[in-house]
Design a protein around this motif. Sequence first.
Motif, short mmCIF file in Angstrom:
data_model
loop_
_atom_site.label_atom_id
_atom_site.label_comp_id
_atom_site.label_asym_id
_atom_site.label_seq_id
_atom_site.Cartn_x
_atom_site.Cartn_y
_atom_site.Cartn_z
N LEU A 28 -40.74 24.34 68.70
CA LEU A 28 -41.15 23.10 68.65
C LEU A 28 -42.28 22.74 67.61
CD1 LEU A 28 -41.61 20.31 70.43
CD2 LEU A 28 -43.36 21.46 71.65
N ALA A 31 -41.05 22.55 64.30
CA ALA A 31 -40.37 21.59 64.12
C ALA A 31 -41.46 20.19 63.92
CB ALA A 31 -39.55 21.08 65.04
N MET A 32 -42.54 20.19 64.76
CA MET A 32 -43.53 19.25 64.56
C MET A 32 -44.17 19.45 63.19
SD MET A 32 -45.75 19.02 68.22
CE MET A 32 -46.11 20.75 68.16
N ALA A 35 -41.78 18.13 60.45
CA ALA A 35 -41.60 16.69 61.02
C ALA A 35 -42.84 15.91 60.43
CB ALA A 35 -41.59 16.35 62.46
N SER A 48 -37.35 12.67 62.81
CA SER A 48 -36.97 12.24 64.09
C SER A 48 -35.92 13.17 64.43
CB SER A 48 -36.98 10.78 64.17
OG SER A 48 -36.50 10.55 65.58
N LEU A 51 -36.83 16.80 65.19
CA LEU A 51 -37.73 17.07 66.38
C LEU A 51 -37.26 16.83 67.87
CD1 LEU A 51 -40.45 17.77 67.46
CD2 LEU A 51 -41.36 15.72 66.78
N TYR A 55 -37.55 18.71 71.21
CA TYR A 55 -38.43 18.18 72.27
C TYR A 55 -37.37 18.00 73.69
CZ TYR A 55 -41.48 14.92 74.99
OH TYR A 55 -42.07 14.00 75.80
N ALA A 70 -46.16 16.50 70.38
CA ALA A 70 -44.77 16.16 70.02
C ALA A 70 -44.16 14.77 70.48
CB ALA A 70 -43.58 17.27 70.44
#
Length: 79
Positions: A28, A31-32, A35, A48, A51, A55, A70
């Motif tokens: 996470l 990925a954040m 992103a 999007s 992520l 999420y 997130a």
Amino acid sequence: MPDRAKAQTHFECALAVARDQQAKFWELRAAMSMARLWRDQDKGREASDLLAPVYSWFNEGFATADLKEAKSLLDGLAS
């Protein structure tokens, strides 16, 4: 921008390691980071798409700072 390319390479590595270790929390976070980088490069859809599935894996802990962040990032990408 070479720094962005280097950052993307590091985030991809972090995502791969987190996935290999099945470490969803770290996935996470990676990925954040990716992103946010893509959002800043006008790649909101890709951000999007990366992520959202990570999420959605979580079914508790939504009061934690990371999941709140997130959600906020996803909401911003949707607008």
